[in-house]
Design an enzyme around this catalytic site. Sequence first.
Site, PDB file in Angstrom:
ATOM      1  N   ASP A 900      42.432  48.638  37.560  1.00 57.23           N
ATOM      2  CA  ASP A 900      43.253  46.642  37.085  1.00 57.23           C
ATOM      3  C   ASP A 900      44.359  46.237  37.902  1.00 57.23           C
ATOM      4  OD1 ASP A 900      41.017  47.127  35.145  1.00 57.23           O
ATOM      5  OD2 ASP A 900      41.870  46.817  33.458  1.00 57.23           O
ATOM      6  N   LYS A 969      52.684  38.108  26.609  1.00 51.32           N
ATOM      7  CA  LYS A 969      50.989  38.061  28.083  1.00 51.32           C
ATOM      8  C   LYS A 969      50.134  37.107  28.088  1.00 51.32           C
ATOM      9  CE  LYS A 969      47.800  41.351  28.292  1.00 51.32           C
ATOM     10  NZ  LYS A 969      47.110  42.582  28.469  1.00 51.32           N
ATOM     11  N   ASP A1146      39.142  41.114  37.355  1.00 51.52           N
ATOM     12  CA  ASP A1146      39.926  41.501  38.472  1.00 51.52           C
ATOM     13  C   ASP A1146      39.751  42.844  38.383  1.00 51.52           C
ATOM     14  OD1 ASP A1146      40.942  40.624  35.871  1.00 51.52           O
ATOM     15  OD2 ASP A1146      43.062  40.051  36.925  1.00 51.52           O
TER      16      ASP A1146
END
Length: 1305
Positions: A900, A969, A1146
């Site tokens: 990742d 986050k 991603d």
Amino acid sequence: MRCSSQKGSYLQRAILNRVCFSRSHGSAASAIAGHQQDAPINFKNKDYLYSTLLDGLQKPQDFAFTSPRTHMKPFYDIKKLTNEDEIKEYAQKRIPWSSSNDQVTRTPFAKDVVHLQTLLDALLASGNLQRAENILAALKPLVDRKLFSNSVNQYLQVYAQQDSTTIEDVDSFMSQMRQTYDVYPNPRTYALAISKALQENADYTKYIDMMIRKPHMMQNAFGNADLLSLDQILVIFKNPRILIDHVPLDLQSLYKEIRRGEFDEEKSEATPEYFTSKNTAAPVVKADTEEVRAVDSFGLTVIRHTLLGLESKESLNVNELFKNMDEDMSENVLHNSDGKRTNYYEIYRNLKTEEDRKKFNTALDMFNFARQKELESKGFDAAREKWKHEYEKMRARGDLSMNKSLNAQLYQWYLDIIPLVEKEMELCSQLLKDEADISALPLELRNQLKERATYAPYFVLLPAKQLAVITLLELLKLNSTGGVVDGMRTARAVISVGKAVELEYRSKILANRHQKAVNMRCPKDWRKYIKSQSRIETPEAGNYTEWNLPTCAKLGSVLISMVMQASKVTVTGKDPVTGDEVKAVQPAFHHTYQFVNGQRLGVIRLHKKLVSSLAGNSTQNSVQPQLLPMLVAPRDWNKLDDGGYHFSHSHLVRVKDSAEIVAYVKAAAEAGDLDNVYKGLNVLGATPWTINAKILKIITHYWNIGEDFLDLPPVSEEPVLPAPLPFNAEPHEKTLHYKKVRSLLQEAATFRSQRCDSNYKLEIARAFVGEKMFFPHNIDFRGRAYPLSPHFNHLGNDMTRSLFLFWDGKELGEEGLRWLKIHLANLYGMDKAPLSEREAFVDQNMEQILKTAEDPYKEEKWWTKADKPWQVLSVCFELREAFKLEDPTKYRSHIPVHQDGTCNGLQHYAALGGDIEGARQVNLLPAERPLDVYKFVAGLVEKRLDTEAEAGNEYAKFLRGRISRKVVKQTVMTNVYGVTFVGAVAQIEKQMDGWFGKDDFKLKHAHSTYLTSLVFESMRELFEGAHLIQDWLGESAKRISKSVRTDFVGEESPDPKKPFHASSVVWTTPLSLPCVQPYRAVNKQIVSTNLQDITISDPFGAMQVDARKQATAFPPNYIHSLDATHMLMTSAACGDAGLHFASVHDSYWTHAHDVNKMNEIIRDQFVNLHKDNLIIKLREEFERRYKGFLLAVHIDGNHELAKKIRSVRRDIVNQLGRALTLADEIQIETKRQALLKSPSAQDNKLGQEMETTISVTEGYDIDSIKVKSSKGKAVQILVPLTFPDIPRRGDLDVEVVKGAPYFFS
């Protein structure tokens, strides 16, 4: 006077060509060019030239034209157009979409063409040739000759299939094509004729003679595999006049084998007799079990031949496998009647040699191809048969309760719906056949027939039994979508049902073509057939056009009305007087209205009893059978609409109501620019998967308990609501009470919706246990790849991802075992530690891991604490299997291991801006430990809180010490993708659960708003370079979306006094994919249905862009296009290296054994992507695309430039004798630019001497003097569009990424 015949300079041609110009640019343009053509123009006199242009503005001459508007007419009113020549000339007009510099245009009759093409297709499908002739006649002047040739061939194909049509009739039709339709026979026409001649044992060689001197035409003709069967190809290729140059490339090997006699069954020694004779069965393996019955299916005969060669057959009961495969062939994957199925994955993984695995895969692929056809083209029939099976079983028991069997209830509804559908189908058929004069009927009947005529051609395309099943399944699938609890939006439902009918019809057509294409007689034929699937759909096979939304809405509403009328549920209750139990029948679906986000919407609601059944019962036989994982590898993408599913149409780009995106991508495809996009998608689609049956068993255990567990929602009971307040309660109390009730209801509804969704996914997983699966992919307008299977794929949540294994295994090796351990640590939550510590974490917990795999129920306290517990459990199972071996590195692992990116959007921003500090924070630089950008931002926020708390800020005092990485986050991650402040506040509010009481809504919102502002400030401080790039992208998009095109005025512009913003932001990715932002003001169209009036958008109208959304969406969309490009580049390179590859944007996946190689590829491709300055390239592309555009800005009315412009305007107004409009200013400037671009030096000189309201702005720094429109005395002016300076790039050398271990990890 025609445009092509005019002489003189560019300006002379523009002025004299009044009619041509007006047709291209509308009435205002014609006004400019309104000079009398017979009067000579003195081009040497600037003043006379200027007054001539103004004279054109004073005397506008509109071009009168009557549009055919066939898209508004019922099929029986469509005839040959009376003004055909005039329309044909006007149809040649091409209107640019966002920029004339791109040469991407649209036709003025797009809606008419789509309507006529879909009508033609539907009428031909129902054999209504006479009506189809009228459609052809109306279509002829609206499209170019090539497209029309395809439509004529569609007609000829159906005409030739009629029993009464002879080859002589076909010859006669071909000879009259030029006279009747103004087209010549093309290769597909000849293929049709050859096929018809061979069917009648007539002379086909005369058609060969017509093409013999044109090898390319011959190749194209033989490439029509849906017309020419293999038997016919065999006959043709034996003809000595056919040379290899006449044969398509993918058939040349077949041609050579035929010429060598290898296809002659009498001479062939390689083909066993049981392939060529139906009377000879394939041999069986002698074993203790009973001999398997003979198999009639050719496919299973081929498979048996292949499997008999397995070296591992001593440990494999091949006879039993043959028997099981034969039974599986007769069962649909989703609707297996007895619940038993062969676990092909377990058989495959236990094979001992690579050669055996290869043979088994070959056999399974052949077997699965036939099953895939059943899955795609006969899934609805299989669903109905399963319903019937359970219905009859339940009826025999005397209990048809929905609580016992949803399938039985569905079959009862199906039986009740069928008569309604059949009656409507009969009425539609009568209308299609009736040649009576509709206009002579009474008005009421005429209106009724007109309404039916909008959907009648499409209503009769499928049998009534299929329409009933499709509608029921679609309504069940749409439950709790669109913000509607226990229901769906009516507009979405009616269109979805119409689209589902179209999808099934297209699947039926494709399946029929494939069935006809090849008559297989030997194993080689089968393999060639599978390989040739990509050429079944030839470009000339017809003008494939999707049904328009009004058609889908009308069709869907009629079918849904029938379902609502026929579907009932039985409910029980107590008589309030006697207390006796009573039963009543209520509708299963009903139409009503509700407010969603402040908007009143029509909705279709499901009865609560049906909702409970969907959430609690097995819904395997309620699953829509199309757009599921595939059993065979998808067709490779090689064209815009050629790839993906074998028997369902797929499109490369998923588009919603944007013909502009389609036009740009089509232009790129035709130019051959999309090969690298195709390549990346094909690698994703070629990766084979299977279901992790062990994990599914554990999930099912907890699911059946019905409690809230990890991401499994609980069974939703009716919420216990607080007692109602007295009518005289305080307003504040009422508000709080309302919020409590709404919160409880919303929570219960959310659980119901989530449980239905999870149930749907788990049922699909159960259906595919032991199967080999593939996921065809396509892309959105930014290039991001998504599986075409929307309901079940590896892009889901933790539970869903844990269900997937790679079909193929790879031996771990030392490095693979290491990466498998690291993968488990990442999933557990150790992904911010160094790789060595992650590996050590697993080694330290190995005993616990093995215990967990041994008994996950007993050890659930350990694995359920993980960040991604279901995936952790799957890796525990894998490690246990590996450590059963003496050498665990020899284990063949099937688990996908993920790598990742660290906040991937910021990684791209750092590379774009050369930002070293930003690159360090997102791990683009080599480091011993990975940096945690979320933790770092949380630290910056805490520092700000400390400072402000010391200053006495009460919010800061409360929040200090509470800010963890988890809190910030999501906001940090989405900040780079353009999350709005309001959206970020909502994100942080979710993280504050538990900090406030349930009723403290206002206090919670105030604190989250304050905290969001601190997060945004900290992000800007840390990633200054990224934000400068983000600001540049946003400002450039703002200018484009506020720009004014000089070629878009007049009839397309609604108000000549105001600027019309017609241009979307368009850019090209490094893989040459054009990206077009689809944000425009919606041109609404109201469609009346028998449920309600619904509003749909018109995809063909070039409406004004939504400037705000264009500007705010461009920075994140541009970054998404870069991460999509990086993924596709990595995918293609992994495919070249022989790696299995999958991605979730991603997050890149491969076998543990191949992680090191994939990591090397990931970094190499990132460097290749960013080695050039992409922002400079983007600006250069913008300057080319939007060259000559103007921008409306405001300046201070007292500025000297404002005074100059007012002076020029006064001079023009004095000559015009009327007020000057913005369109006038644009047209005058357009003429000046034409002078400057003219090859004539004299024209150039005149252009330089002309003074316009725009020319006088040259030399001024507009950015320094522009003001807000709200400023007093602000004046709006037009200036040439320019772009801001690019922020200075930092010193980051992107090559360092190659040595960064935590870039992706």
